[in-house]
Write an enzyme that holds these catalytic residues in place. Structure first.
Site, short mmCIF file in Angstrom:
data_model
loop_
_atom_site.label_atom_id
_atom_site.label_comp_id
_atom_site.label_asym_id
_atom_site.label_seq_id
_atom_site.Cartn_x
_atom_site.Cartn_y
_atom_site.Cartn_z
N TYR A 270 -1.13 -3.39 11.25
CA TYR A 270 0.38 -3.58 11.56
C TYR A 270 0.69 -4.51 12.78
O TYR A 270 1.85 -4.64 12.90
CB TYR A 270 0.90 -2.10 12.00
CG TYR A 270 1.19 -0.91 10.98
CD1 TYR A 270 -0.06 -0.53 10.23
CD2 TYR A 270 2.46 -0.58 10.69
CE1 TYR A 270 0.41 0.29 9.18
CE2 TYR A 270 2.88 0.06 9.57
CZ TYR A 270 1.83 0.57 8.88
OH TYR A 270 2.11 1.56 7.79
N LYS B 121 -13.08 3.67 6.53
CA LYS B 121 -13.56 3.17 5.23
C LYS B 121 -14.67 2.23 5.74
O LYS B 121 -14.76 1.01 5.43
CB LYS B 121 -12.45 2.29 4.56
CG LYS B 121 -12.46 1.90 3.14
CD LYS B 121 -12.82 2.99 2.08
CE LYS B 121 -13.31 2.64 0.75
NZ LYS B 121 -13.86 3.45 -0.07
N ASP C 100 -10.76 7.86 1.07
CA ASP C 100 -10.61 8.16 -0.53
C ASP C 100 -11.16 9.65 -0.46
O ASP C 100 -10.21 10.39 -1.32
CB ASP C 100 -11.38 7.22 -1.42
CG ASP C 100 -12.70 6.69 -0.95
OD1 ASP C 100 -13.22 7.07 0.23
OD2 ASP C 100 -13.38 5.91 -1.70
N ASP D 114 -0.75 6.38 7.87
CA ASP D 114 0.77 6.08 7.20
C ASP D 114 0.62 6.87 5.62
O ASP D 114 1.58 7.61 5.29
CB ASP D 114 1.09 4.65 7.29
CG ASP D 114 2.56 4.47 6.39
OD1 ASP D 114 3.43 5.38 6.40
OD2 ASP D 114 2.43 3.76 5.45
N ASP E 247 2.13 10.75 4.07
CA ASP E 247 3.07 10.89 2.99
C ASP E 247 2.40 11.79 1.89
O ASP E 247 2.96 12.88 1.33
CB ASP E 247 3.56 9.55 2.05
CG ASP E 247 4.65 9.04 2.33
OD1 ASP E 247 4.99 9.19 3.70
OD2 ASP E 247 5.36 8.44 1.69
C1 IPM Z 1 6.43 5.21 8.53
C2 IPM Z 1 7.08 3.84 7.70
C3 IPM Z 1 6.68 2.83 8.51
C4 IPM Z 1 5.38 2.63 8.59
C5 IPM Z 1 7.31 1.44 7.68
C6 IPM Z 1 8.70 1.44 7.57
C7 IPM Z 1 6.84 0.36 8.31
O1 IPM Z 1 6.38 4.02 6.37
O2 IPM Z 1 6.80 5.26 9.46
O3 IPM Z 1 5.80 6.19 8.09
O4 IPM Z 1 4.48 2.40 7.76
O5 IPM Z 1 4.84 2.98 9.73
MN MN Z 2 5.40 5.70 6.00
#
Ligand code: IPM
Ligand code: MN
Ligand code: NAD
Length: 368
Positions: free
Chosen positions: A139, A190, A223, A247, A251
């Protein structure tokens, strides 16, 4: 009366303003009805502002956030009219990097059995927390493009991992586990492929783990972690991992707790006492945001689930010294789900604003 705490509000783009509006009503309830010493400061930052006058994240705003603000509540950033995401990176990474908020704490906790999409699993099986490194990794934006647009194009993003950065995040994960009586910390890397950067994670994880003999330390490749999270999330308490994997994994984790409308997060600088020989006193300011983005297809339709933002306010109140309020809000959100006082994504039929109405109404009935 305790000194006032200033909360900066950055609603942002897409559904950000809709969910932050409801979260703000919760904060206003705490300020006006319960008499919490809070001041709110709404900031006009996001895609609209960027398109209007080119402003992304002004230094004077950052100075005030760094020195006067106790917490920032952020909705989401990302707008199809700004495809390069310049404003989003300046604001989001400006806060995370410049405030050195090295720990992105993302609970993966299902607040109702019906929210769990896995066959045969219940809410009690989904109760873990991801510590995502938040200031390094892929990042940092180091790299570049060479011969752009030609057939010989080269595109590079560097993955930066420092001893200090890796160690403090892992220590923070173990400290969190110890403070809450959690027995297991897993680290996902990884290192089989990324033999320089992630060998550092592997080595530091085992070194740090030696200082926590009562806690089971488990190394996993990321993974395999994804596989196990879907097969049986109950085997995890705390997961520590790098910026990018954190990140992605959160999700996936959001799906286990009912979707992105239910996933909260805190960006903080925990005061790790000694790490790499350096003192980290900890900065008081934290940045709090739901895990989800601006969800452009939902924007402006009163469809967005504001509960992730309500839970995020809970994390903020806990950070500010009121942990009972995080528990109160979490219980209330669980009841919103159970009683179907929620949006369609989590089984209800209410609009974003109606969910907010219910939440603040119930808070007002529960002043004990
Ligand atoms: C999050 C988002 C951000 C990240 C993006 C918008 C850059 O996906 O906060 O989870 O990857 O940190
Ligand atoms: Mn995210
Ligand atoms: P997203 O999180 O915005 O949406 C993904 C999916 O989840 C969509 O199907 C959406 O309908 C659903 N969803 C998300 N939040 C919801 C909510 N509160 N209620 C109900 N459903 C919800 O991810 P995306 O579509 O990949 O990204 C959209 C934009 O947001 C992009 O510009 C992205 O970069 C940005 N983004 C910003 C942040 C942030 O500001 N922290 C986080 C993630 C993505």
């Amino acid at each position: 009366m305790a000194s006032k705490k200033l909360i900066a509000l950055i609603a942002g783009d897409g559904i950000g303003p809709e969910v932050v509006a409801q979260a703000t009503r919760v904060l206003e309830h705490y300020r006006d009805v319960r008499g919490f010493p809070l001041d709110l400061w709404a900031l006009d930052l996001g895609a609209e502002r960027y398109l209007r006058d080119g402003t992304t994240y002004p230094p004077e705003v950052h100075e005030r956030i760094a020195h006067e603000v106790s917490a920032v509540l952020l909705g989401a950033l990302g707008d199809p009219r700004v495809p390069g995401m310049q404003h989003a990176r300046d604001i989001l990474f400006g806060l995370r990097f410049n405030l050195d908020l090295y720990a992105n704490i993302r609970p993966i906790r299902a607040l109702g059995d019906d929210l769990v999409p896995l066959k045969g699993r219940r809410a009690s099986d989904v109760d873990l927390v991801v510590f995502r490194e938040n200031t390094e990794g892929i990042y940092v934006g180091m790299g570049g493009q060479f011969k752009r647009g030609t057939r010989d194009e080269v595109a590079i993003n560097e993955d930066v991992n420092t001893r200090k950065g890796v160690e403090r995040l892992i220590v923070a994960g173990f400290e969190y586990a110890r403070a809450r009586g959690k027995r297991r910390v897993a680290m996902a890397d990884k290192s089989n492929a990324m033999r320089h950067a992630h060998e550092l994670w592997y080595r530091v994880f085992h070194e740090v783990a030696e200082g926590y003999p009562g806690i089971e330390a488990r190394h996993l490749y990321v993974d395999a972690l994804c596989l196990l999270l879907v097969q049986d999330p109950s085997q995890f308490d705390v997961i520590v991992t790098c910026n990018l994997f954190g990140d992605i994994v959160t999700d996936l984790g959001a799906a286990l707790q009912g979707g992105l409308g239910m996933a909260a997060s805190a960006n903080v600088h925990p005061p790790v006492a000694r790490c790499c020989g350096a003192e980290h006193a900890g900065t008081p300011v934290g940045m709090f945001e739901p895990v989800h983005g601006s969800a452009p297809p939902l924007a402006g339709k009163d469809l967005a689930n504001p509960l992730a933002s309500v839970l995020t306010v809970g994390m903020m109140l806990s950070h500010l010294g009121w942990p009972d309020e995080e528990a109160r809000l979490e219980k209330l959100v669980a009841r919103a789900i159970a009683e179907k006082k929620c949006t369609r994504d989590v089984g209800g039929s209410l609009g974003t604003r109606q969910v907010g109405d219910w939440i603040v109404g119930e808070l007002a009935h529960d002043l004990g």
